[in-house]
Design a protein around this motif. Structure first.
Motif, PDB file in Angstrom:
ATOM      1  N   LEU A  10      39.035  39.845  36.515  1.00 59.40           N
ATOM      2  CA  LEU A  10      38.293  39.844  37.803  1.00 59.40           C
ATOM      3  C   LEU A  10      38.869  38.896  38.735  1.00 59.40           C
ATOM      4  O   LEU A  10      39.066  37.778  38.426  1.00 59.40           O
ATOM      5  CB  LEU A  10      36.793  39.677  37.381  1.00 59.40           C
ATOM      6  CG  LEU A  10      36.219  40.878  36.619  1.00 59.40           C
ATOM      7  CD1 LEU A  10      34.589  40.528  36.298  1.00 59.40           C
ATOM      8  CD2 LEU A  10      36.430  42.151  37.178  1.00 59.40           C
ATOM      9  N   VAL A  11      38.851  39.439  39.985  1.00 58.96           N
ATOM     10  CA  VAL A  11      38.936  38.429  41.046  1.00 58.96           C
ATOM     11  C   VAL A  11      37.762  37.793  41.257  1.00 58.96           C
ATOM     12  O   VAL A  11      37.674  36.616  41.768  1.00 58.96           O
ATOM     13  CB  VAL A  11      39.762  39.170  42.471  1.00 58.96           C
ATOM     14  CG1 VAL A  11      39.895  38.040  43.441  1.00 58.96           C
ATOM     15  CG2 VAL A  11      40.806  39.595  41.796  1.00 58.96           C
ATOM     16  N   ASN A  12      36.684  38.577  41.397  1.00 54.96           N
ATOM     17  CA  ASN A  12      35.361  37.865  41.991  1.00 54.96           C
ATOM     18  C   ASN A  12      34.361  38.636  41.227  1.00 54.96           C
ATOM     19  O   ASN A  12      34.268  39.725  40.969  1.00 54.96           O
ATOM     20  CB  ASN A  12      35.164  38.513  43.425  1.00 54.96           C
ATOM     21  CG  ASN A  12      33.989  37.757  43.925  1.00 54.96           C
ATOM     22  OD1 ASN A  12      32.782  37.623  43.185  1.00 54.96           O
ATOM     23  ND2 ASN A  12      33.961  37.623  45.204  1.00 54.96           N
ATOM     24  N   LYS A  13      33.495  37.819  40.228  1.00 51.18           N
ATOM     25  CA  LYS A  13      32.626  38.107  39.204  1.00 51.18           C
ATOM     26  C   LYS A  13      31.477  38.877  39.703  1.00 51.18           C
ATOM     27  O   LYS A  13      30.819  39.705  39.469  1.00 51.18           O
ATOM     28  CB  LYS A  13      32.290  37.166  38.387  1.00 51.18           C
ATOM     29  CG  LYS A  13      33.412  36.622  37.393  1.00 51.18           C
ATOM     30  CD  LYS A  13      33.107  35.586  36.711  1.00 51.18           C
ATOM     31  CE  LYS A  13      34.176  34.998  35.775  1.00 51.18           C
ATOM     32  NZ  LYS A  13      33.696  34.007  34.848  1.00 51.18           N
ATOM     33  N   ALA A  16      49.382  47.463  39.671  1.00 47.71           N
ATOM     34  CA  ALA A  16      48.667  47.813  38.609  1.00 47.71           C
ATOM     35  C   ALA A  16      47.499  46.836  38.467  1.00 47.71           C
ATOM     36  O   ALA A  16      47.653  45.450  38.638  1.00 47.71           O
ATOM     37  CB  ALA A  16      49.651  47.725  37.244  1.00 47.71           C
ATOM     38  N   GLN A  17      46.305  47.292  37.906  1.00 43.36           N
ATOM     39  CA  GLN A  17      45.363  46.440  37.502  1.00 43.36           C
ATOM     40  C   GLN A  17      45.741  45.679  36.437  1.00 43.36           C
ATOM     41  O   GLN A  17      46.422  46.006  35.624  1.00 43.36           O
ATOM     42  CB  GLN A  17      44.028  47.618  37.401  1.00 43.36           C
ATOM     43  CG  GLN A  17      43.608  47.943  38.548  1.00 43.36           C
ATOM     44  CD  GLN A  17      42.204  48.815  38.104  1.00 43.36           C
ATOM     45  OE1 GLN A  17      41.844  49.040  36.851  1.00 43.36           O
ATOM     46  NE2 GLN A  17      41.436  49.169  39.034  1.00 43.36           N
ATOM     47  N   LEU A  18      45.072  44.503  36.367  1.00 43.24           N
ATOM     48  CA  LEU A  18      45.427  43.408  35.547  1.00 43.24           C
ATOM     49  C   LEU A  18      44.480  43.301  34.167  1.00 43.24           C
ATOM     50  O   LEU A  18      43.052  43.502  34.693  1.00 43.24           O
ATOM     51  CB  LEU A  18      45.513  42.122  35.764  1.00 43.24           C
ATOM     52  CG  LEU A  18      46.831  42.048  36.747  1.00 43.24           C
ATOM     53  CD1 LEU A  18      46.812  40.619  37.597  1.00 43.24           C
ATOM     54  CD2 LEU A  18      48.210  42.041  36.106  1.00 43.24           C
ATOM     55  N   ALA A  19      44.536  43.218  33.200  1.00 47.70           N
ATOM     56  CA  ALA A  19      43.619  42.972  32.090  1.00 47.70           C
ATOM     57  C   ALA A  19      43.954  41.577  31.395  1.00 47.70           C
ATOM     58  O   ALA A  19      45.082  41.061  31.364  1.00 47.70           O
ATOM     59  CB  ALA A  19      43.524  44.038  31.034  1.00 47.70           C
ATOM     60  N   THR A  20      43.066  41.010  30.634  1.00 51.24           N
ATOM     61  CA  THR A  20      43.114  39.877  29.612  1.00 51.24           C
ATOM     62  C   THR A  20      42.773  40.315  28.288  1.00 51.24           C
ATOM     63  O   THR A  20      41.678  41.118  28.064  1.00 51.24           O
ATOM     64  CB  THR A  20      42.102  38.773  30.161  1.00 51.24           C
ATOM     65  OG1 THR A  20      42.414  38.529  31.505  1.00 51.24           O
ATOM     66  CG2 THR A  20      42.247  37.725  29.221  1.00 51.24           C
TER      67      THR A  20
END
Length: 109
Positions: free
Chosen positions: A23-26, A39-43
């Motif tokens: 998330l950029v902003n929670k 592309a969306q990023l995941a952890t």
């Protein structure tokens, strides 16, 4: 900022925590995206064990580099693992650390 390759060719790697969106902003739920590909990023939490030492790393991976169904305990292979240091200041406090990023995480060894 420069990044450094991490050689995990002799390591055993397991999923410690399943992938979650980065998330950029929670507050808004905005998901971070790769600046180059969009592309969306995941952890994903990875337990990397090598030469008798095991460590847990939170690794950022593009969603396009993650197979469906990654679950804790699964053995995986990490492609293109890199580390870079970071530093920022928030509310007058300096913070720093090392972030980890991979091109992909594939199921199996």
């Amino acid at each position: 900022m420069p990044s450094f390759k991490i050689d995990v060719s002799t390591a055993v790697v397991f999923v410690a925590t399943a992938p979650t969106p980065k998330l950029v902003n929670k507050q808004t739920g905005e998901i971070a995206v790769d600046r180059e590909t969009g592309a969306q990023l995941a952890t994903v939490g990875l337990l990397i064990s090598d030469e008798g030492e095991g460590n847990l790393y939170q690794v950022t991976v593009p969603s396009t580099g993650l197979p469906e169904g990654l679950a804790p305990g699964m053995p995986v292979t990490v492609v293109g693992l890199r580390a870079r240091d970071w530093e920022n200041e928030f509310n007058g406090q300096k913070r720093h650390g090392i972030s980890f990023r991979a091109a992909a995480v594939t199921a199996g060894v």
